[in-house]
Design an enzyme around this catalytic site. Structure first.
Site, PDB file in Angstrom:
ATOM      1  N   PRO A  66      11.399  88.240  35.501  1.00  0.00           N
ATOM      2  CG  PRO A  66      10.254  90.172  36.110  1.00  0.00           C
ATOM      3  CD  PRO A  66      11.629  89.650  35.828  1.00  0.00           C
ATOM      4  CG  HIS A  67       9.303  83.991  32.976  1.00  0.00           C
ATOM      5  ND1 HIS A  67      10.515  84.027  33.616  1.00  0.00           N
ATOM      6  CD2 HIS A  67       8.931  82.703  32.953  1.00  0.00           C
ATOM      7  CE1 HIS A  67      10.872  82.798  33.955  1.00  0.00           C
ATOM      8  NE2 HIS A  67       9.928  81.977  33.571  1.00  0.00           N
ATOM      9  N   GLY A  68       5.610  85.114  32.981  1.00  0.00           N
ATOM     10  CA  GLY A  68       4.422  84.321  33.230  1.00  0.00           C
ATOM     11  C   GLY A  68       3.719  84.002  31.938  1.00  0.00           C
TER      12      GLY A  68
END
Lengths: 151, 452
Positions: A66-68
């Site tokens: 998960p990344h942002g």
């Protein structure tokens, strides 16, 4: 530049006890907030969930990333979690996630060394022996050592 | 051995781009297939694929969720999948790519094109840098020249503080930057960002020393290649490497071009420019007509191509040095090809198709606005007959404006600049030159053109 600037004991969770993908994301993001690399938790989580909606970050082999990219992030950072049960991550190969790297990158962060490390990490995750080492690690120190050695 | 290429990209550009690249790399290695993978992620385009490699490749795998500049693969077998597939089924993608029939006809064509392009590139590298400078300069010249022309509505000389004087000041400021920007962007084209500073400084010096646009062009090339050389040849210990782009290269490149301009090339170029200016001013009418005719013919030869641009740049450069004759010739000659084809369609409509008659109407407007390209549809369909007609008509127009001693103080505008009082000396004779050029063009077009 070394891996210690990206993650520390506080952002490595062995194991992390959660039931859902969203739960995992919230817990891991909270650990990044505690370590001081996220200033606006909600904004960051929203960015991550939006990214998950676009397409799952479950890359298969039991791994999710998960990344942002968000203005709520003050410095590039990393969290690692191994789950005590498999989490459905809607993965590319259909397999549930057993571990996850969460990547936080500030909005205005292009082309610096932190990114290079995340790039190297992404590449490494494709290799089975690297994943196996992460699965076998017993302590946060071992995780850091594996990362330092391979990246 | 079949070679493969791949491009990977994803929206965030952090993880999937590189995982897909790694997966493909790994799968190709297992199969012992040579592959080169371009990644387009947050750290920019890495491992970029060259035209040569595209020409040699058997097929290209695109694993991307964003734009990857696909146009360059035209004619090659391409497998396009979402970036996730690159991670999930790299081996299958490689098998599919290998199984693609190499469309030999296409790829050979592409290959041929590429070689043509690369040799053309080498020949035209100087022209390309020059045109980069010119294209950045032109907006200043157009704005400056037209604003100065507008200021003449308020009289040819202005008292300090009047509105006319202020307009003149605005236009003059724009014109004053022209050589600076020309030089700066020639250097920028050669060396990238490090070229801009020395190029601009060289241009300012050229302006202040009176070396004009020729000095500016020279300064731009010297500054650009000097900066490029410095970037490539200065070696610093690793700890000081960071100083190179922010301190060493700017300091040395500006110093080099500055000292060269002041002590070496500035004065001779100024003498050359002064000589050119005096020569053009004192030229006998026979020579003037020849110059006008040659400039005119160049304007019509390729309508917007290198000859046209060279003639126009020459005239604009002289305009900056206060020589107003050549620009008048060039503008008149640039108006006659489209005006001529329009007139030709009016005189003998039967020789033209419906489409051509429509194009003729459009060309008339473009011609009045000094947009020579309006005649291209006609020139392109029958170049051997049309281009000579255009050239002769334009040469006549250019020669006549020089004969009539027309001076034009604006670099563009066509008919509309003629309406501004004092922008053109001898307006009636100027219009006469344009009309004669137009008629000559039209008559030749109709004479040579076969009836449809």
């Amino acid at each position: 530049m070394n891996i210690h600037e990206l993650l520390n004991h506080g952002t490595i969770m062995l194991p992390l006890d959660v039931d859902t993908r969203e739960d995992a994301i919230r817990q891991m993001a909270a650990s990044l907030e505690r370590s001081g690399s996220i200033t606006h938790l909600d904004a960051y989580i929203e960015a991550v969930l939006r990214r998950e909606q676009q397409s799952s970050t479950g890359i298969g082999f039991g791994v999710a990333i998960p990344h942002g990219k968000s203005a709520g992030v003050s410095k590039a950072s990393l969290a690692f979690a191994r789950f005590n049960k498999s989490i459905d991550w809607d993965s590319l190969d259909g397999s549930p996630a057993t571990m996850a790297f969460m990547i936080a990158v500030p909005e205005a962060n292009v082309g610096n060394e932190h990114l290079q490390i995340l790039v190297a990490l992404s590449r490494k995750l494709i290799h089975e022996d690297f994943r196996q080492q992460l699965t076998d690690a017993q302590t946060p120190d071992e995780i850091i050592e594996i990362l330092a050695k391979n990246i | 051995m079949k070679k493969l290429l791949a491009v990977t990209a994803c929206p965030t550009g952090i993880a999937h781009t590189y995982m897909a690249a790694e997966s493909l790399q790994k799968a190709a290695k297992d199969k012992n297939i040579p592959i080169k993978i371009e990644t387009r992620g947050a750290v920019g385009v890495e491992n970029e694929i060259t035209p040569q490699e595209i020409a040699e490749a058997h097929a290209i795998i695109i694993a991307a969720d964003t734009d990857v500049d696909e146009g360059r693969f035209a004619g090659k077998p391409v497998i396009k999948v979402p970036v996730a597939q690159g991670i999930k089924i790299p081996s299958e993608l490689i098998d599919r790519a290998l199984a693609k029939e190499a469309s030999t006809e296409f790829s050979q064509k592409v290959q041929a094109n590429e070689t043509n392009q690369s040799s053309a590139k080498k020949q035209n590298v100087v022209y390309r840098h020059l045109m980069n400078g010119v294209s950045h300069m032109l907006p200043l010249v157009v704005a400056g020249g037209l604003i100065i022309a507008i200021s003449f509505i308020f009289g040819i000389t202005h008292e300090e503080g009047t509105f006319g004087a202020q307009l003149g000041k605005i236009g003059g400021s724009a014109m004053g930057l022209m050589v600076t920007v020309l030089s700066g962007y020639i250097a920028f084209s050669i060396a990238g960002k490090p070229g801009l500073a020395p190029g601009l400084v060289g241009g300012v010096l050229s302006t202040s020393m009176g070396a004009g646009f020729i000095g500016g062009i020279l300064a731009g090339f010297i500054a650009g290649y000097a900066a490029k050389w410095l970037i490539q040849n200065i070696k610093l210990p690793k700890n000081f490497e960071g100083l190179k782009p922010i301190l060493i290269v700017p300091l040395l490149s500006v110093l080099i071009i500055g000292l060269l301009m002041i002590y070496v090339i500035g004065e001779p170029i100024k003498a050359l420019m002064d000589g050119l200016t005096t020569w053009l001013g004192s030229m006998g009418s026979a020579n003037k007509i020849v110059l006008g005719a040659v400039l005119g013919a160049m304007m019509a030869l390729d309508m917007g191509g290198p000859f046209n641009k060279t003639a126009y740049t020459f005239a604009v450069g002289l305009l900056g040095s206060g020589v107003y004759g050549p620009i008048a010739a060039v503008m008149a000659a640039g108006m006659t090809p489209p005006l001529g084809v329009w007139l030709a369609t009016m005189i003998a409509p039967k020789k033209f198709t419906d489409e051509e008659r429509q194009a003729g109407k459009v060309a008339s407007i473009l011609g009045l606005s000094f947009i020579t390209e309006g005649a291209i549809p006609f020139g392109a369909s029958d170049p051997l007959r049309m281009i000579p007609s255009f050239m002769i008509g334009s040469a006549v127009a250019g020669g006549l404006t020089m004969l009539f001693d027309v001076m034009l103080r604006a670099p563009h505008g066509g008919l509309f600049v003629l309406l501004i009082p004092n922008a053109v000396s001898n307006v009636l004779m100027y219009m006469l030159a344009i009309v004669i050029g137009t008629v000559v063009t039209a008559l030749l077009v109709n004479l040579l053109k076969r009836t449809k």
